[in-house]
Motif scaffolding. Sequence first.
Motif, PDB file in Angstrom:
ATOM      1  N   SER A 302       0.823  -1.215   0.000  1.00 18.95           N
ATOM      2  CA  SER A 302       0.000   0.000   0.000  1.00 18.95           C
ATOM      3  C   SER A 302       0.854   1.260   0.000  1.00 18.95           C
ATOM      4  O   SER A 302       0.458   2.295  -0.541  1.00 18.95           O
ATOM      5  CB  SER A 302      -0.953   0.000   1.195  1.00 18.95           C
ATOM      6  N   SER A 303       2.051   1.188   0.587  1.00 19.73           N
ATOM      7  CA  SER A 303       2.929   2.357   0.611  1.00 19.73           C
ATOM      8  C   SER A 303       3.347   2.775  -0.791  1.00 19.73           C
ATOM      9  O   SER A 303       3.619   3.951  -1.044  1.00 19.73           O
ATOM     10  CB  SER A 303       4.165   2.076   1.461  1.00 19.73           C
ATOM     11  N   ARG A 304       3.395   1.827  -1.700  1.00 17.31           N
ATOM     12  CA  ARG A 304       3.755   2.145  -3.081  1.00 17.31           C
ATOM     13  C   ARG A 304       2.640   2.940  -3.763  1.00 17.31           C
ATOM     14  O   ARG A 304       2.904   3.756  -4.634  1.00 17.31           O
ATOM     15  CB  ARG A 304       4.074   0.866  -3.853  1.00 17.31           C
ATOM     16  N   PHE A 305       1.406   2.689  -3.363  1.00 15.91           N
ATOM     17  CA  PHE A 305       0.292   3.463  -3.902  1.00 15.91           C
ATOM     18  C   PHE A 305       0.246   4.868  -3.292  1.00 15.91           C
ATOM     19  O   PHE A 305      -0.309   5.793  -3.888  1.00 15.91           O
ATOM     20  CB  PHE A 305      -1.031   2.750  -3.634  1.00 15.91           C
ATOM     21  N   LEU A 306       0.806   5.012  -2.093  1.00 10.79           N
ATOM     22  CA  LEU A 306       0.799   6.303  -1.408  1.00 10.79           C
ATOM     23  C   LEU A 306       1.949   7.209  -1.841  1.00 10.79           C
ATOM     24  O   LEU A 306       1.976   8.384  -1.492  1.00 10.79           O
ATOM     25  CB  LEU A 306       0.866   6.083   0.110  1.00 10.79           C
ATOM     26  N   ASP A 307       2.891   6.659  -2.592  1.00 10.48           N
ATOM     27  CA  ASP A 307       4.038   7.434  -3.067  1.00 10.48           C
ATOM     28  C   ASP A 307       3.598   8.310  -4.229  1.00 10.48           C
ATOM     29  O   ASP A 307       3.501   7.863  -5.373  1.00 10.48           O
ATOM     30  CB  ASP A 307       5.159   6.492  -3.495  1.00 10.48           C
ATOM     31  N   ALA A 308       3.332   9.576  -3.956  1.00  5.73           N
ATOM     32  CA  ALA A 308       2.792  10.491  -4.965  1.00  5.73           C
ATOM     33  C   ALA A 308       3.769  10.761  -6.101  1.00  5.73           C
ATOM     34  O   ALA A 308       3.362  11.191  -7.182  1.00  5.73           O
ATOM     35  CB  ALA A 308       2.388  11.811  -4.308  1.00  5.73           C
ATOM     36  N   THR A 309       5.057  10.531  -5.881  1.00  4.80           N
ATOM     37  CA  THR A 309       6.030  10.767  -6.948  1.00  4.80           C
ATOM     38  C   THR A 309       5.956   9.688  -8.020  1.00  4.80           C
ATOM     39  O   THR A 309       6.342   9.918  -9.165  1.00  4.80           O
ATOM     40  CB  THR A 309       7.460  10.818  -6.381  1.00  4.80           C
ATOM     41  N   GLY A 310       5.471   8.501  -7.648  1.00  2.95           N
ATOM     42  CA  GLY A 310       5.418   7.413  -8.612  1.00  2.95           C
ATOM     43  C   GLY A 310       4.024   6.974  -8.983  1.00  2.95           C
ATOM     44  O   GLY A 310       3.823   6.328 -10.015  1.00  2.95           O
ATOM     45  N   CYS A 311       3.031   7.318  -8.157  1.00  2.00           N
ATOM     46  CA  CYS A 311       1.669   6.837  -8.395  1.00  2.00           C
ATOM     47  C   CYS A 311       0.661   7.938  -8.098  1.00  2.00           C
ATOM     48  O   CYS A 311       0.703   8.551  -7.023  1.00  2.00           O
ATOM     49  CB  CYS A 311       1.386   5.610  -7.519  1.00  2.00           C
ATOM     50  N   ARG A 312      -0.244   8.180  -9.025  1.00  2.00           N
ATOM     51  CA  ARG A 312      -1.321   9.142  -8.797  1.00  2.00           C
ATOM     52  C   ARG A 312      -2.604   8.383  -8.535  1.00  2.00           C
ATOM     53  O   ARG A 312      -2.995   7.491  -9.301  1.00  2.00           O
ATOM     54  CB  ARG A 312      -1.494  10.064  -9.994  1.00  2.00           C
ATOM     55  N   ARG A 313      -3.290   8.741  -7.440  1.00  2.00           N
ATOM     56  CA  ARG A 313      -4.554   8.112  -7.089  1.00  2.00           C
ATOM     57  C   ARG A 313      -5.711   8.948  -7.609  1.00  2.00           C
ATOM     58  O   ARG A 313      -5.756  10.167  -7.421  1.00  2.00           O
ATOM     59  CB  ARG A 313      -4.665   7.949  -5.576  1.00  2.00           C
ATOM     60  N   LEU A 314      -6.653   8.288  -8.277  1.00  2.00           N
ATOM     61  CA  LEU A 314      -7.844   8.944  -8.797  1.00  2.00           C
ATOM     62  C   LEU A 314      -9.058   8.293  -8.136  1.00  2.00           C
ATOM     63  O   LEU A 314      -9.303   7.097  -8.325  1.00  2.00           O
ATOM     64  CB  LEU A 314      -7.921   8.786 -10.322  1.00  2.00           C
ATOM     65  N   VAL A 315      -9.798   9.070  -7.356  1.00  2.00           N
ATOM     66  CA  VAL A 315     -10.908   8.531  -6.570  1.00  2.00           C
ATOM     67  C   VAL A 315     -12.235   8.867  -7.244  1.00  2.00           C
ATOM     68  O   VAL A 315     -12.571  10.040  -7.435  1.00  2.00           O
ATOM     69  CB  VAL A 315     -10.889   9.090  -5.131  1.00  2.00           C
ATOM     70  N   PHE A 316     -12.982   7.841  -7.615  1.00  2.00           N
ATOM     71  CA  PHE A 316     -14.295   7.985  -8.242  1.00  2.00           C
ATOM     72  C   PHE A 316     -15.342   8.124  -7.140  1.00  2.00           C
ATOM     73  O   PHE A 316     -15.344   7.353  -6.179  1.00  2.00           O
ATOM     74  CB  PHE A 316     -14.614   6.762  -9.104  1.00  2.00           C
ATOM     75  N   ILE A 317     -16.235   9.082  -7.296  1.00  2.09           N
ATOM     76  CA  ILE A 317     -17.250   9.334  -6.277  1.00  2.09           C
ATOM     77  C   ILE A 317     -18.644   9.236  -6.894  1.00  2.09           C
ATOM     78  O   ILE A 317     -18.802   9.161  -8.119  1.00  2.09           O
ATOM     79  CB  ILE A 317     -17.066  10.723  -5.621  1.00  2.09           C
ATOM     80  N   GLY A 318     -19.653   9.270  -6.038  1.00  3.77           N
ATOM     81  CA  GLY A 318     -21.033   9.329  -6.502  1.00  3.77           C
ATOM     82  C   GLY A 318     -21.726   7.989  -6.539  1.00  3.77           C
ATOM     83  O   GLY A 318     -21.260   7.002  -5.973  1.00  3.77           O
ATOM     84  N   ALA A 319     -22.864   7.976  -7.248  1.00  3.59           N
ATOM     85  CA  ALA A 319     -23.710   6.786  -7.311  1.00  3.59           C
ATOM     86  C   ALA A 319     -23.410   5.965  -8.551  1.00  3.59           C
ATOM     87  O   ALA A 319     -22.872   6.466  -9.543  1.00  3.59           O
ATOM     88  CB  ALA A 319     -25.182   7.212  -7.309  1.00  3.59           C
ATOM     89  N   ASP A 320     -23.777   4.700  -8.479  1.00  7.84           N
ATOM     90  CA  ASP A 320     -23.612   3.763  -9.587  1.00  7.84           C
ATOM     91  C   ASP A 320     -24.302   4.323 -10.834  1.00  7.84           C
ATOM     92  O   ASP A 320     -25.472   4.707 -10.798  1.00  7.84           O
ATOM     93  CB  ASP A 320     -24.250   2.425  -9.185  1.00  7.84           C
ATOM     94  N   ILE A 321     -23.586   4.361 -11.959  1.00  4.36           N
ATOM     95  CA  ILE A 321     -24.142   4.947 -13.191  1.00  4.36           C
ATOM     96  C   ILE A 321     -24.726   3.885 -14.121  1.00  4.36           C
ATOM     97  O   ILE A 321     -25.235   4.213 -15.194  1.00  4.36           O
ATOM     98  CB  ILE A 321     -23.085   5.756 -13.962  1.00  4.36           C
ATOM     99  N   ARG A 322     -24.672   2.621 -13.725  1.00  2.00           N
ATOM    100  CA  ARG A 322     -25.104   1.563 -14.641  1.00  2.00           C
ATOM    101  C   ARG A 322     -26.589   1.640 -14.965  1.00  2.00           C
ATOM    102  O   ARG A 322     -27.009   1.306 -16.076  1.00  2.00           O
ATOM    103  CB  ARG A 322     -24.733   0.192 -14.065  1.00  2.00           C
ATOM    104  N   ARG A 323     -27.400   2.126 -14.024  1.00  7.74           N
ATOM    105  CA  ARG A 323     -28.827   2.291 -14.310  1.00  7.74           C
ATOM    106  C   ARG A 323     -29.034   3.367 -15.373  1.00  7.74           C
ATOM    107  O   ARG A 323     -29.845   3.198 -16.299  1.00  7.74           O
ATOM    108  CB  ARG A 323     -29.577   2.657 -13.028  1.00  7.74           C
ATOM    109  N   ASN A 324     -28.288   4.473 -15.258  1.00  9.60           N
ATOM    110  CA  ASN A 324     -28.375   5.527 -16.271  1.00  9.60           C
ATOM    111  C   ASN A 324     -27.912   5.021 -17.630  1.00  9.60           C
ATOM    112  O   ASN A 324     -28.468   5.382 -18.674  1.00  9.60           O
ATOM    113  CB  ASN A 324     -27.518   6.724 -15.863  1.00  9.60           C
ATOM    114  N   LEU A 325     -26.889   4.176 -17.621  1.00  2.00           N
ATOM    115  CA  LEU A 325     -26.355   3.625 -18.868  1.00  2.00           C
ATOM    116  C   LEU A 325     -27.390   2.733 -19.546  1.00  2.00           C
ATOM    117  O   LEU A 325     -27.591   2.808 -20.769  1.00  2.00           O
ATOM    118  CB  LEU A 325     -25.082   2.827 -18.571  1.00  2.00           C
ATOM    119  N   LYS A 326     -28.076   1.898 -18.761  1.00  2.00           N
ATOM    120  CA  LYS A 326     -29.117   1.029 -19.317  1.00  2.00           C
ATOM    121  C   LYS A 326     -30.283   1.852 -19.851  1.00  2.00           C
ATOM    122  O   LYS A 326     -30.858   1.538 -20.890  1.00  2.00           O
ATOM    123  CB  LYS A 326     -29.602   0.057 -18.251  1.00  2.00           C
TER     124      LYS A 326
END
Length: 332
Positions: A302-326
Motif C-alpha cells: 500500500s505504501s507504493r500506492f501512497l508514493d505520490a512521486t510514482g503513483c497518482r490516485r484517482l478517486v471515483f465518487i457518486g452513485a452507480d451509473i449503470r442504471r443511467n447507462l441502461k
Amino acid sequence: MTSEQIILQLQQEYARRREANLHLFEEHQEEACQKCPGLRELISARHAAVMQGVRASILAPRKNPAATSGYPSRMAELNAQIVQTLEQGGYSKDFLQPVYTCAICRDEGYIYDPSRRMCDCMKQEYHRRLLLESGIAGDNCTFDKFDETLFSDEPDEKGRSQRKSAIIIRDVCMAYADSFPQTATRDLLLMGKSGLGKTFMLQSIAHRVAQRGHLPTYTSAYRLFETARKAYMENDSDIMAQFMNAELLLIDDLGTEPLMNNVTVTQLFNLLNERQMAGRHTVISTNLAMSELQERYTERISSRFLDATGCRRLVFIGADIRRNLKRKAADV
C-alpha cells in the motif's frame, strides 16, 4: 507477441496480398488478351515505350533535351488503343488497371509523402491487433465514448459534483495515455465503488495507448493471480513474464481475486517491485479504500500506492451509473 512482431506479421501479410493481387492482375490480362485480338501486341508496345522513355530520360537529356518530347503523345495513343480494344471485346476500360486492396498505399502498408509513415489501412489493423493482444476487443470503451451526462451534476454533502469529478479523471487519464511513456507519474491507481466507470477508464487508456503504437497488456486481477498461482505451484517465473515485462500493465478489479496465503501478497509485491525498478508503467483499478488495501496487501504494498512521486490516485465518487447507462441504451 510484441508490437514489433505484430508489425512484422502485417508486413508479411501485405507482401502476400501484393503477390495475390499481382496474380489476379495477370489473370485479367491473360483473359483479355485471349478474347481481344491485337491487345497483347498493344500491351507489349506500351511496355517497350515505357522502357524506351525511361532510358531516354536517364541518358538522353544531357545530349538532346528533345529526346523524350514525343513520349507523352505516344503513351496517350497506345492507352487509347488499349481502351478501345478492351471495350470492343466487352470489357470495361479499367479492366487492366493494377489490382490493389488499398489504392492509397498500393498494398505496401506505408505511404511516402515524403517521409515514410504507416497507411491508415495498416494502422487500423495494427491497432486492432494490439488491443486483441492486450486482451481487449471492441471499441465501446474509448475516451470518445465518454458521456458526462451519465454522471450526476448535483453536489454531494461535501459540495463535490460527480460529473465534474468524472471529467477531471477523464482528462487525467487521457493526458496519461497521450503522453505515454513520458507520463507525469509512472503509475495510476483508480479507486471507488463498483459502477462508477473505472473499467471504462482503464480500457480507454489501453485504446489510446494502442492507437499511439504502444502495446498495453490488460488483465483482470483474477486472471493475474491465477497465472501467479500457476507460476508458484510450478516454480516457473517465466509464466509471469507477460505481466512482468508488459510495456503498460492494466490490472482491473484488484481485491476481487481469491486471497491465497503467502502467494497473492508476495506475487503482487514482486510484480509491482520488479516493474517499478524497471521503470515500467502500471495502472490499477480497485473497489477497495486505501485502508482496505493496506489491510489486505500489507503496508509495504500500500505504501507504493501512497508514493505520490510514482503513483497518482484517482478517486471515483457518486452513485452507480449503470442504471443511467441502461436507460440511455434503451432510449436509442
